[in-house]
Each structure stands twice: as structure tokens, then as C-alpha cells.
Design an enzyme around this catalytic site. Sequence first.
Site, PDB file in Angstrom:
ATOM      1  N   GLU A 410      -7.614   0.807 -10.278  1.00  0.00           N
ATOM      2  CA  GLU A 410      -6.443   0.716  -9.258  1.00  0.00           C
ATOM      3  C   GLU A 410      -5.183   1.104 -10.084  1.00  0.00           C
ATOM      4  OE1 GLU A 410      -6.755   0.216  -6.073  1.00  0.00           O
ATOM      5  OE2 GLU A 410      -8.730  -0.531  -5.780  1.00  0.00           O
TER       6      GLU A 410
HETATM    7  C1  LIG Z   1     -15.998  -0.325 -13.459  1.00  0.00           C
HETATM    8  C2  LIG Z   1     -14.895   0.749 -12.737  1.00  0.00           C
HETATM    9  C3  LIG Z   1     -14.816   1.152 -11.405  1.00  0.00           C
HETATM   10  C4  LIG Z   1     -14.115   2.081 -11.056  1.00  0.00           C
HETATM   11  N1  LIG Z   1     -14.280   2.650  -9.698  1.00  0.00           N
HETATM   12  C5  LIG Z   1     -13.388   3.734  -9.692  1.00  0.00           C
HETATM   13  C6  LIG Z   1     -13.798   4.319  -8.170  1.00  0.00           C
HETATM   14  O1  LIG Z   1     -14.431   3.789  -7.363  1.00  0.00           O
HETATM   15  N2  LIG Z   1     -13.323   5.410  -8.068  1.00  0.00           N
HETATM   16  C7  LIG Z   1     -12.485   6.044  -8.965  1.00  0.00           C
HETATM   17  O2  LIG Z   1     -11.897   7.146  -8.562  1.00  0.00           O
HETATM   18  N3  LIG Z   1     -12.220   5.709 -10.103  1.00  0.00           N
HETATM   19  C8  LIG Z   1     -12.798   4.575 -10.458  1.00  0.00           C
HETATM   20  N4  LIG Z   1     -12.631   3.813 -11.588  1.00  0.00           N
HETATM   21  C9  LIG Z   1     -11.806   4.637 -12.500  1.00  0.00           C
HETATM   22  C10 LIG Z   1     -10.419   3.913 -12.954  1.00  0.00           C
HETATM   23  O3  LIG Z   1      -9.515   4.182 -11.928  1.00  0.00           O
HETATM   24  C11 LIG Z   1     -10.088   4.660 -14.237  1.00  0.00           C
HETATM   25  O4  LIG Z   1     -10.773   4.046 -15.192  1.00  0.00           O
HETATM   26  C12 LIG Z   1      -8.536   4.228 -14.702  1.00  0.00           C
HETATM   27  O5  LIG Z   1      -7.413   4.773 -13.356  1.00  0.00           O
HETATM   28  C13 LIG Z   1      -8.036   4.889 -15.865  1.00  0.00           C
HETATM   29  O6  LIG Z   1      -8.514   6.202 -16.059  1.00  0.00           O
HETATM   30  P1  LIG Z   1      -9.169   6.425 -17.440  1.00  0.00           P
HETATM   31  O7  LIG Z   1     -10.327   5.510 -17.617  1.00  0.00           O
HETATM   32  O8  LIG Z   1      -9.337   7.985 -17.491  1.00  0.00           O
HETATM   33  O9  LIG Z   1      -8.240   6.131 -18.783  1.00  0.00           O
HETATM   34  P2  LIG Z   1      -6.934   7.112 -19.238  1.00  0.00           P
HETATM   35  O10 LIG Z   1      -6.042   7.417 -18.133  1.00  0.00           O
HETATM   36  O11 LIG Z   1      -7.549   8.033 -20.137  1.00  0.00           O
HETATM   37  O12 LIG Z   1      -6.093   5.964 -20.200  1.00  0.00           O
HETATM   38  C14 LIG Z   1      -6.507   5.512 -21.343  1.00  0.00           C
HETATM   39  C15 LIG Z   1      -5.308   4.631 -21.880  1.00  0.00           C
HETATM   40  O13 LIG Z   1      -4.254   5.388 -21.859  1.00  0.00           O
HETATM   41  C16 LIG Z   1      -3.142   4.795 -21.180  1.00  0.00           C
HETATM   42  N5  LIG Z   1      -2.639   6.008 -20.394  1.00  0.00           N
HETATM   43  C17 LIG Z   1      -2.952   6.973 -19.770  1.00  0.00           C
HETATM   44  N6  LIG Z   1      -1.926   7.801 -19.326  1.00  0.00           N
HETATM   45  C18 LIG Z   1      -0.595   7.213 -19.836  1.00  0.00           C
HETATM   46  C19 LIG Z   1       0.712   7.720 -19.514  1.00  0.00           C
HETATM   47  N7  LIG Z   1       1.059   8.427 -19.056  1.00  0.00           N
HETATM   48  N8  LIG Z   1       1.680   6.728 -20.257  1.00  0.00           N
HETATM   49  C20 LIG Z   1       1.068   5.663 -21.216  1.00  0.00           C
HETATM   50  N9  LIG Z   1      -0.210   5.180 -20.852  1.00  0.00           N
HETATM   51  C21 LIG Z   1      -1.079   6.072 -20.678  1.00  0.00           C
HETATM   52  C22 LIG Z   1      -3.826   3.952 -20.013  1.00  0.00           C
HETATM   53  O14 LIG Z   1      -2.862   2.879 -19.507  1.00  0.00           O
HETATM   54  C23 LIG Z   1      -4.885   3.284 -20.966  1.00  0.00           C
HETATM   55  O15 LIG Z   1      -4.224   2.191 -21.845  1.00  0.00           O
HETATM   56  C24 LIG Z   1     -13.396   2.949 -12.086  1.00  0.00           C
HETATM   57  C25 LIG Z   1     -13.247   2.428 -13.427  1.00  0.00           C
HETATM   58  C26 LIG Z   1     -14.212   1.452 -13.803  1.00  0.00           C
HETATM   59  C27 LIG Z   1     -14.155   1.128 -15.530  1.00  0.00           C
END
Ligand SMILES: Cc1cc2nc3c(=O)[nH]c(=O)nc-3n(C[C@H](O)[C@H](O)[C@H](O)COP(=O)(O)OP(=O)(O)OC[C@H]3O[C@@H](n4cnc5c(N)ncnc54)[C@H](O)[C@@H]3O)c2cc1C
Length: 603
Positions: A410
Site C-alpha cells: 500500500e
Molecule cells: C506480500 C506482498 C503482497 C503484495 N500485494 C500486492 C497486490 O496485491 N497488488 C499489487 O499491485 N502489488 C502488491 N504488492 C507490491 C507492493 O505494493 C510493492 O512491493 C511496493 O509498492 C514496493 O514496491 P517494490 O517492491 O517494487 O519496491 P521498490 O519501489 O523498488 O522500493 C525499494 C525501496 O526503495 C524505496 N524507494 C522507492 N522509490 C523511492 C523514492 N522515490 N524515494 C525514496 N525511496 C524510494 C522504497 O521505499 C523501498 O524501501 C505486494 C507486495 C508484497 C511483498
Amino acid sequence: MSTETIKKDILRGGQFLVKETNCEDIFTLEDLSEEQKMMRDSTKEFVDRELWAHWERFEKKDYAYTEECMRKAGELGLLSVAVPESYGGMGMGFVSTMLVCDYISGATGSFSTAFGAHTGIGTMPITLYGTEEQKQKYVPKLATGEWFGAYCLTEPGAGSDANSGKTKAVLSEDGTYYNITGQKMWISNAGFCNLFIVFARIENDKNITGFIVENDPSNGISMGEEEKKLGIHSSSTRQVFFNDTKVPVENMLSERGNGFKIAMNALNVGRIKLAAACLEAQRRVINEATKYANERVQFKTPIVNFGAIKAKLANMATNCYADESACYRAAKNIEDRIAIREAEGKSHQEAELKGVEEYAIECSILKVAVSEDVQNTSDEGIQIFGGMGFSADTPMESAWRDARISRIYEGTNEINRMLAVGMLVKKAMKGHVDLLGPATKVGEELMGIPSFDTPDFSELFAEEKDVLARLKKVFLMVAGAAVQKYGPELENHQQLMLSASDILIEIYMAESTLLRTEKNAKRFGEEKQATQIAMSKLYLYTAVDTIIQKGKEAIVSFAEGDEQRMMLMGLKRFTKYTNQPNVVALRTQIADQVAAVNGYTFD
Ligand SMILES: Cc1cc2nc3c(=O)[nH]c(=O)nc-3n(C[C@H](O)[C@H](O)[C@H](O)COP(=O)(O)OP(=O)(O)OC[C@H]3O[C@@H](n4cnc5c(N)ncnc54)[C@H](O)[C@@H]3O)c2cc1C
């Protein structure tokens, strides 16, 4: 709700920072109606019977059991609380929706994730943005649990940067359907859902577009294996592949290019509900930890008698109480804002969208604060259990692992922290929240001579309210000067944004806590609220500590010389107590009460 009973002068989102709120004007858990209490109790019964009694099955990755419980929840009507009656739902208000999200979270994060993904991001995009035909076709099935929903936004290359997805939607030559091709990952409920909300890009559009896609493996839809996860073991999480999946044009959600807006608004609602879904999880950890501390004897003494354990129980209870206070305050604000819009003649759909959007700042604040509290509480829960806490045979270990995801999905807590401050600054620029006037006044106050009058702090919370009003000045001083210095470039100074956000979060949480207790002390008497008064004082004290630290970090990052000295002096002045609270005594008082009743009984 009749127009007479609608309060029209409720604060707008973010205005808590610059306007005072009377305690009578906030909603608290003690204000629940009989109907809401029944809803809460039946949710608790369901959790005890179906989830808590079988928590080990959730740890053993029994995905089928999660699905079975989701169906049972549907039969009991728990999936339809937020769905309007015209689409087969109960059409209950936002507070009732929050109550179910809250109390359903007690036993396992696996189920509350499945529940949240289905009722929130899996269903809401249709109820909020769907056409009449789309709503009639899909929502009744989702409301009863005949069908389950999932939400496909994230891709391997598009996480926090959600609008950068590569999934394509190509219109067929005859213009009757789109061909969707792309890879989605981390999709909750993927393993058993019947419908996906899919976000894809049409041609080279700047923004993605939302679609309702029925799950039909013969239509180019395939899945990866279940992800091997740290926690929420029985929540189905898979990759979903779309390969020339045909989606009729009438299944587009809202308009072309509106997908990012849909995704973000769905997340706003999702964030506050996720915060609620970290409440009962905390209460149950506190209950289990208290029972254990009362029973476990070391050095011939129940460990609950040790100051070290008391401090933990007191902090855990205090944070949970603060979280409840803030969640239900915001929930009622949203409910009232929806009612105001409906009374103005807006459709429920439009009213709900705008109502939640109005409080997007509070939704982000709550998501961050409550997800971090459930993590800390389960961590301390393990510590109270000692070695047994590390064992998978006790519920502490899974509670800790399950809590971890709430800081990631979220919108990560980093993103939400920056959003909270970013949205507030934007609201100020648009004139929706007057930050400039109050910030200028704070600037003038800094130049003036401080008052040396001895204030009268004899009334309940008189000093605490005075401190709180000054904490708001800290935010205005720091954010006002930072905006002046960096203008729109502020968002590139992330560490400063994060510090400002922590100050904002603490102010909202501390104020909500004080207002709840003040309201209850007035109607139930101060004696009956003695522990809640202690918790409110303790919460504010820790908030002040955080704000001193974050304020200092922020100030020295951008101010130098005289300006820096003046702001640091301001920080000292604005965070000063005339009478330092005895936090050791407060913690002891709170812990003794929690120990005496063997758990958390303030909800
Ligand atoms: C168990 C689980 C269930 C999920 N369920 C769903 C679902 O039902 N539907 C769906 O669509 N998604 C889902 N997700 C995805 C989830 O919403 C994303 O994992 C989340 O939004 C983070 O994206 P990412 O994993 O690509 O991390 P990234 O975006 O790659 O982030 C990695 C790190 O970098 C930081 N970061 C990224 N961008 C910035 C910035 N601009 N400035 C500062 N810091 C930054 C983040 O805070 C984090 O610490 C799920 C994830 C998990 C693990």
C-alpha cells in the site's frame, strides 16, 4: 443520515495542523452505536472460531483454508460491509468498514491480507469508478464472496514508481476489445481470484488505464508459483502473466489514462484500512504477552513485576491506544465528509471518492504510524516471551513476521511519509490549508520576547494542550522555512521531508490521543479514565522527544548561522514542559492496570 445531523464544519484534511479541534468533535471507539458493536462482536467471534483456533494452519501455507475462510466471511456478510445496498452489500458507513478491517486482523496477517486485497483494492475500484453495468455485473458477486478480486498494479520494473508499468493494452482492429500483455508481480489473492483489476498502458499514454479482467486461463492468463515469503504464509501471492488477454472495451474502468488516479485513490482507502488492520493484531499480541508475563516466573517473581517488562507493556498499550484514537477520528471525518457530499446531491460513488481523497494526508500518516507500531509491539511481544517468543510454537513469532509486510505494501512507509508532507504543501499552495499565515506568525513569534507568565495548568491536559499547540509551531517553523528555501525543489530533499513527516505524524497521533481521553474524561469522569490519562501523557512525552530529534536534524540540514541558532532556540522553546512528566511512574501505572486485567481493555 438526515441533513440536520450532518456536521458541516468538520476540519478539512490536513487542517488539524492549523486549527484547534474540540474534543466533542472527534469520534472515538467509545462512541460506537449498538449496530456497530454488534458488527465488531460478530467479527471477533468469526476470528476466534475460524482463524485464531486454527492459526497453525495459516503458518503451514494452507492456502485452501484461507479461501475457505474468505467464503465463510462472505456468508456472514463481512465482505459486503462497505458495498452499497444497491449492489448487494450492507452499505454501512466508513466507521463500520474500519471496524471490520480492525477486528478481522486479530489472528493472522494471512487472512487480513486476503480480506484487505479483496474488499479494498480488489472491489473498491469498481464500486468507486465502475459504470452502472460494471457494478451490476461484478459487485454483487464480490460482495457475497461468490467471486474474489485481486489488484494488479506492481510489475518487476514498476513498484513505488507505479505509473511506469510496461503492461500494454492494444485496441483490436474492430475496436471491440483490448489485448493485454504484460507481467504483474506480488499479486495478493492471485491463486484463487476470479477477477483482476489490471493497470496497463494504451499506446504511449502518459498515464496507465484500469481494466476489469476476468480470470480465465484459456484467455492468455497464467500464474507463477506461490512466492516464498517471510510472513503471511497463507496469503496467496503470485506473479500473473497476461499474454494477448482479450478484454472487452466495456471493461475499461473509468476513462483512458485515468488508471493512475484510480490506483492512487484505491490506495488512499487501502492505507487507512490497512492501519485499522494493524489494531486488533496489536491488541492480541498485548493480551498474549500480558498473560505470559503474569504466568512466567523467574527469580521467584512473575516477570510482569519487573520494571523492564512493565515499561514494554506500557509502551505497547499506549501506542495501540494512540493508534485506535487516530484511526477512528479520521474514519469518522471521512464518513462525515461523504455524508456532506451526498447531502449536496453528489452520488455515493463521487461522495466517497472525494471524502477519502480529502483525508489522504491522514491516511498516509496512519498507514505509517500504525504499521510501525504493530511491528514494534510484536517485537516486544517476542522479547517478553524470551526464548519461547522465538519459537514457532507460540503466536508471537508469526505475529512479528506477519507485521513486517505492512510497512511495504500500500505504498512503502518512505513513500507515504513523503506523500504526507508533499500533499500538505500542495494543499497549502492551492489555498485549501492556510499554512503560510500561521507559519509567518510563528516566524514573528521567534523574533519576539517569550512570555514569562506562569500559566495556569490546573485543568486536565491544560499543559499537554499547550505543549501540543507549540509542537504544531515546530512543524510550521521547519516546513515553512524549508518551503521558503527550496520551493518546489523541497521534494528532492528527502531526509528533510522524512523528518518533517515524522513531526507531522507525531502531532496527529498525540492530538488524537489527548482529544479522545479528554472527551471520555468529561463524560465518564477522570477517575475512570486514569490509565487513559496516563497513556495520553506518556504518548505526548515520547512525541515531544521524537520531535526534538527530528526538528534538530531538519533545521541543521538547511539553516546556518543566526537563522539556525534562532530556529534551534525556537525548537527548545516550543518543546518545553513547565512540569516534566514522570514517565517512569506513568509507565508503571499503565502496566499495572494492563497486568491487573490480564490484557488490553481500552477498546
Ligand atoms: C506480500 C506482498 C503482497 C503484495 N500485494 C500486492 C497486490 O496485491 N497488488 C499489487 O499491485 N502489488 C502488491 N504488492 C507490491 C507492493 O505494493 C510493492 O512491493 C511496493 O509498492 C514496493 O514496491 P517494490 O517492491 O517494487 O519496491 P521498490 O519501489 O523498488 O522500493 C525499494 C525501496 O526503495 C524505496 N524507494 C522507492 N522509490 C523511492 C523514492 N522515490 N524515494 C525514496 N525511496 C524510494 C522504497 O521505499 C523501498 O524501501 C505486494 C507486495 C508484497 C511483498
